[in-house]
Scaffold this motif. Structure first.
Motif, mmCIF file in Angstrom:
data_model
loop_
_atom_site.group_PDB
_atom_site.id
_atom_site.type_symbol
_atom_site.label_atom_id
_atom_site.label_comp_id
_atom_site.label_asym_id
_atom_site.label_seq_id
_atom_site.Cartn_x
_atom_site.Cartn_y
_atom_site.Cartn_z
ATOM 1 N N ARG A 1 -9.786 0.275 42.181
ATOM 2 C CA ARG A 1 -9.782 1.343 43.175
ATOM 3 C C ARG A 1 -10.156 2.649 42.469
ATOM 4 N NH1 ARG A 1 -3.802 0.175 45.565
ATOM 5 N NH2 ARG A 1 -3.286 0.797 43.446
ATOM 6 N N VAL A 2 -10.995 3.465 43.088
ATOM 7 C CA VAL A 2 -11.344 4.768 42.510
ATOM 8 C C VAL A 2 -10.936 5.830 43.515
ATOM 9 C CG1 VAL A 2 -13.162 6.209 41.530
ATOM 10 C CG2 VAL A 2 -13.273 3.715 41.261
ATOM 11 N N SER A 3 -10.085 6.746 43.086
ATOM 12 C CA SER A 3 -9.504 7.734 43.996
ATOM 13 C C SER A 3 -9.775 9.142 43.503
ATOM 14 C CB SER A 3 -7.985 7.537 44.086
ATOM 15 O OG SER A 3 -7.677 6.224 44.503
ATOM 16 N N LEU A 4 -9.963 10.041 44.450
ATOM 17 C CA LEU A 4 -10.141 11.467 44.135
ATOM 18 C C LEU A 4 -8.907 12.208 44.633
ATOM 19 C CD1 LEU A 4 -12.182 13.732 43.194
ATOM 20 C CD2 LEU A 4 -12.837 13.902 45.616
ATOM 21 N N ALA B 1 0.226 2.294 45.292
ATOM 22 C CA ALA B 1 -0.006 1.759 46.641
ATOM 23 C C ALA B 1 -0.256 0.254 46.551
ATOM 24 C CB ALA B 1 -1.214 2.449 47.278
ATOM 25 N N PRO B 2 0.134 -0.502 47.580
ATOM 26 C CA PRO B 2 -0.123 -1.948 47.549
ATOM 27 C C PRO B 2 -1.598 -2.252 47.267
ATOM 28 C CG PRO B 2 1.175 -1.347 49.484
ATOM 29 C CD PRO B 2 0.761 -0.059 48.832
ATOM 30 N N ALA B 3 -1.855 -3.369 46.595
ATOM 31 C CA ALA B 3 -3.212 -3.693 46.151
ATOM 32 C C ALA B 3 -4.208 -3.731 47.317
ATOM 33 C CB ALA B 3 -3.210 -5.021 45.406
ATOM 34 N N ARG B 4 -3.725 -3.959 48.541
ATOM 35 C CA ARG B 4 -4.653 -4.032 49.686
ATOM 36 C C ARG B 4 -5.061 -2.626 50.155
ATOM 37 N NH1 ARG B 4 0.330 -5.211 51.438
ATOM 38 N NH2 ARG B 4 1.265 -3.762 52.918
ATOM 39 N N VAL B 5 -4.408 -1.587 49.588
ATOM 40 C CA VAL B 5 -4.658 -0.211 50.054
ATOM 41 C C VAL B 5 -5.470 0.563 49.019
ATOM 42 C CG1 VAL B 5 -3.570 1.962 50.735
ATOM 43 C CG2 VAL B 5 -2.460 -0.215 51.307
ATOM 44 N N TRP B 6 -6.579 1.119 49.461
ATOM 45 C CA TRP B 6 -7.384 2.011 48.613
ATOM 46 C C TRP B 6 -7.221 3.425 49.157
ATOM 47 C CZ3 TRP B 6 -13.298 2.674 49.567
ATOM 48 C CH2 TRP B 6 -13.803 3.678 48.730
ATOM 49 N N VAL B 7 -6.497 4.255 48.415
ATOM 50 C CA VAL B 7 -6.384 5.667 48.788
ATOM 51 C C VAL B 7 -7.624 6.354 48.219
ATOM 52 C CG1 VAL B 7 -4.976 7.752 48.682
ATOM 53 C CG2 VAL B 7 -3.864 5.503 48.629
ATOM 54 N N SER B 8 -8.619 6.554 49.042
ATOM 55 C CA SER B 8 -9.906 7.022 48.509
ATOM 56 C C SER B 8 -9.870 8.496 48.138
ATOM 57 C CB SER B 8 -11.020 6.753 49.522
ATOM 58 O OG SER B 8 -10.696 7.326 50.767
ATOM 59 N N ARG B 9 -9.074 9.297 48.881
ATOM 60 C CA ARG B 9 -9.057 10.734 48.588
ATOM 61 C C ARG B 9 -7.772 11.341 49.108
ATOM 62 N NH1 ARG B 9 -13.199 14.923 51.539
ATOM 63 N NH2 ARG B 9 -11.578 16.491 51.866
ATOM 64 N N VAL B 10 -7.197 12.245 48.322
ATOM 65 C CA VAL B 10 -6.023 12.998 48.765
ATOM 66 C C VAL B 10 -6.283 14.480 48.510
ATOM 67 C CG1 VAL B 10 -3.538 13.357 48.513
ATOM 68 C CG2 VAL B 10 -4.505 11.105 48.021
ATOM 69 N N ASP B 11 -6.069 15.305 49.514
ATOM 70 C CA ASP B 11 -6.128 16.764 49.364
ATOM 71 C C ASP B 11 -4.709 17.289 49.479
ATOM 72 O OD1 ASP B 11 -8.902 16.549 49.386
ATOM 73 O OD2 ASP B 11 -9.048 16.948 51.531
ATOM 74 N N LEU B 12 -4.272 18.090 48.515
ATOM 75 C CA LEU B 12 -2.941 18.682 48.651
ATOM 76 C C LEU B 12 -3.025 20.174 48.386
ATOM 77 C CD1 LEU B 12 -0.774 17.934 45.514
ATOM 78 C CD2 LEU B 12 -2.955 16.804 45.802
ATOM 79 N N GLN B 13 -2.295 20.909 49.181
ATOM 80 C CA GLN B 13 -2.302 22.372 49.112
ATOM 81 C C GLN B 13 -0.866 22.871 49.108
ATOM 82 O OE1 GLN B 13 -4.843 24.637 49.051
ATOM 83 N NE2 GLN B 13 -6.435 23.062 49.011
ATOM 84 N N PRO B 14 -0.605 24.027 48.497
ATOM 85 C CA PRO B 14 0.723 24.621 48.671
ATOM 86 C C PRO B 14 0.893 25.047 50.121
ATOM 87 C CG PRO B 14 -0.737 26.127 47.490
ATOM 88 C CD PRO B 14 -1.505 24.857 47.690
ATOM 89 N N THR B 15 2.096 24.951 50.629
ATOM 90 C CA THR B 15 2.306 25.394 52.006
ATOM 91 C C THR B 15 2.162 26.915 52.109
ATOM 92 O OG1 THR B 15 4.667 25.200 51.512
ATOM 93 C CG2 THR B 15 3.706 23.483 52.871
ATOM 94 N N ALA B 16 2.500 27.640 51.037
ATOM 95 C CA ALA B 16 2.297 29.093 51.046
ATOM 96 C C ALA B 16 0.808 29.394 50.922
ATOM 97 C CB ALA B 16 3.053 29.719 49.878
ATOM 98 N N ASP B 17 0.337 30.392 51.653
ATOM 99 C CA ASP B 17 -1.074 30.777 51.598
ATOM 100 C C ASP B 17 -1.294 31.654 50.364
ATOM 101 O OD1 ASP B 17 -3.599 31.749 51.867
ATOM 102 O OD2 ASP B 17 -3.318 32.568 53.891
#
Ligand SMILES: NC(=O)c1ccc[n+]([C@@H]2O[C@H](COP(=O)([O-])OP(=O)(O)OC[C@H]3O[C@@H](n4cnc5c(N)ncnc54)[C@H](OP(=O)(O)O)[C@@H]3O)[C@@H](O)[C@H]2O)c1
Length: 288
Positions: A226-229, A269-285
């Motif tokens: 799996r390759v994830s960003l 994540a379970p082997a059947r799941v490929w999390v291809s991309r996750v974006d995370l931001q602080p809740t504060a602006d």
């Protein structure tokens, strides 16, 4: 270095350093003399890793973000192998990771400049197996108007953040295929998906990671790799600490541990799941 020993003995900066982990040992000092946490004592050679945990390579492990990821992987029982360019910073990170590693896990490190493709290829041969996790977290940041930008700085940003992510991942693909099911995580940025102004070289390099992760992920999903960003917004680490919001209220930004927690979720994540991309931001602006 208290309980470390050089493998190969080919001198400073070449060959890997291994810390074996079991019970806590005495506190030590980093090569620059500054104190480091208690270093786990040596365990008998040949002790098996926790079943199924395998090895995890973190490139750019001396950064706060890379070290937090490495710590999380070591706590899960992986043999964590750390790459960084600066020997002293890398040794300090290795000691900190070893201090929090699961009993029976090992921590080792290798000084590697990712711009040197031959050095990367040689270091890949010293990487522990089976390789189950690769995290590419090396990166150089720049914030400058393009018209005024320093050519050498642009070259470094592009040469560390972009192309070596592709070449290093390519070099390690046979290892990941042998270690399948396995996961490669590329640490991108909001700049991997948004073209911010005054930041062109970094944006271009991080966009390279987005294309790389998407294409490799699609190509390898059926082969157990799996390759994830993972795209963090501003983290209280590295260059962001020098930004106005980083100086004013670093606690309002993402923390290195937040990024590590997401990476651990992606790789577990379970082997059947490929999390291809996750974006995370602080809740504060950060611009507020
Ligand atoms: N801080 C943020 O707000 C933020 C946000 C989103 C994404 N990120 C990304 O997270 C990653 C870590 O960033 P950071 O902010 O924690 O930065 P940092 O402290 O400056 O760490 C940069 C890392 O890259 C390594 N590196 C630099 N040049 C290298 C080279 N030629 N060869 C091998 N390794 C090299 C450094 O190793 P040495 O110390 O040994 O040179 C260090 O481990 C980067 O990919 C960055 O783009 C950061």
């Amino acid at each position: 270095m208290g309980h470390a020993r050089q493998l190969g003995g080919r001198g400073r900066g070449v060959g890997s350093t291994l810390l074996r982990v079991s019970t806590p040992g005495p506190a030590g000092a980093a090569p620059d003399g500054s104190p480091v946490p208690a270093v786990p004592a040596a365990q008998p050679a040949g002790r098996a890793l926790r079943a199924g945990s395998g090895a995890a390579l973190v490139v750019g492990a001396s950064s706060a973000i890379g070290a937090a990821i490495a710590q999380g992987l070591a706590a899960r029982g992986h043999h964590v192998h750390l790459w960084g360019r600066d020997p002293d910073r890398l040794a300090r990170a290795a000691h900190e990771v070893a201090a929090g590693a699961a009993a029976g896990a090992a921590v080792s490190s290798d000084v590697v400049d990712v711009r040197d493709r031959r050095a990367v290829a040689e270091a890949a041969q010293r990487c522990p197996e089976p390789l189950r996790v690769l995290v590419y977290a090396a990166g150089v940041f720049d914030w400058a108007d393009a018209v005024d930008a320093d050519a050498d700085r642009w070259e470094e940003v592009l040469d560390v953040t972009g192309v070596p992510a592709a070449q290093t991942t390519r070099t390690l693909l046979p290892h990941l295929l042998r270690g399948a099911p396995s996961t490669a995580v590329l640490i991108g940025s909001g700049a991997a998906v948004t073209a911010y102004p005054h930041n062109a070289a970094y944006v271009a390099a991080k966009h390279l990671l987005a294309g790389l992760a998407g294409s490799l992920g699609a190509e390898l999903r059926g082969r157990g790799v799996r390759v994830s960003l993972v795209n963090p917004g501003m983290v209280a680490a590295g260059a962001s600490l020098d930004s106005p919001v980083g100086r004013r209220s670093p606690g309002s930004l993402l923390q290195a541990q937040d990024v590590a927690d997401v990476v651990l979720q992606v790789v577990s994540a379970p082997a059947r799941v490929w999390v291809s991309r996750v974006d995370l931001q602080p809740t504060a602006d950060p611009s507020a």
